[in-house]
Design an enzyme around this catalytic site. Structure first.
Site, PDB file in Angstrom:
ATOM      1  N   SER A   1      -6.375  29.058 -52.225  1.00  0.00           N
ATOM      2  CA  SER A   1      -7.205  27.968 -51.699  1.00  0.00           C
ATOM      3  C   SER A   1      -6.773  27.496 -50.319  1.00  0.00           C
ATOM      4  O   SER A   1      -6.830  26.312 -50.016  1.00  0.00           O
ATOM      5  CB  SER A   1      -7.225  26.780 -52.670  1.00  0.00           C
TER       6      SER A   1
ATOM      7  N   THR B   1      -8.628  25.677 -61.758  1.00  0.00           N
ATOM      8  CA  THR B   1      -8.768  26.920 -60.988  1.00  0.00           C
ATOM      9  C   THR B   1      -7.428  27.591 -60.726  1.00  0.00           C
ATOM     10  O   THR B   1      -7.354  28.820 -60.676  1.00  0.00           O
ATOM     11  CB  THR B   1      -9.499  26.673 -59.656  1.00  0.00           C
ATOM     12  N   GLY B   2      -6.371  26.819 -60.590  1.00  0.00           N
ATOM     13  CA  GLY B   2      -5.040  27.413 -60.395  1.00  0.00           C
ATOM     14  C   GLY B   2      -4.602  28.209 -61.613  1.00  0.00           C
ATOM     15  O   GLY B   2      -4.101  29.332 -61.494  1.00  0.00           O
ATOM     16  N   ASP B   3      -4.816  27.628 -62.785  1.00  0.00           N
ATOM     17  CA  ASP B   3      -4.490  28.330 -64.027  1.00  0.00           C
ATOM     18  C   ASP B   3      -5.349  29.581 -64.181  1.00  0.00           C
ATOM     19  O   ASP B   3      -4.867  30.633 -64.608  1.00  0.00           O
ATOM     20  CB  ASP B   3      -4.705  27.417 -65.245  1.00  0.00           C
TER      21      ASP B   3
END
Length: 123
Positions: A29, A65-67
């Site tokens: 990101s 979203t990171g996971d």
């Protein structure tokens, strides 16, 4: 810490983590400049291999979203191995983009007021 606000500072951050013994580093990101795109950077083998994947940014706030990208990268690298990292990154980013796009479209249509990532619906 290192403030990451451009490609040069991102490379310094990648190097700093490699210097601490981390073999693979992924920055997600990253928004540099005003292109409207997000950049994912992955650095392997102490920075000997650096990969970049650029994708259009989708407006909104999406939790998880990171996971999701971590799980997708794990799954794709287990399929492709270290030699297939470029393909694993492209596939993981494409899957992530598809999930976020479907989620954003559902939010806009009013069918997903919670904004929960539509993982099952994106299979």
């Amino acid at each position: 810490g290192i403030e990451v606000n451009d490609l040069a500072s991102a490379r310094r951050a990648l190097s700093a983590l490699h210097d601490r013994g981390v073999g693979t580093v992924v920055l997600t990101s990253c928004e540099f400049g005003d292109s409207g795109d997000l950049l994912l950077l992955a650095s392997l083998e102490g920075g000997k291999q650096v990969f970049r994947v650029r994708q259009p940014r989708i407006d909104g706030h999406f939790t998880g979203t990171g996971d999701l990208i971590a799980a997708l990268l794990l799954a794709r690298t287990s399929l492709h191995g270290a030699s297939g990292m470029a393909e694993a990154l492209r596939e993981a980013c494409a899957s992530m983009h598809a999930v976020v796009k479907r989620t954003a479209d559902a939010i806009a249509a009013g069918s997903n007021p919670s904004g929960e990532l539509l993982l099952v619906q994106s299979r």
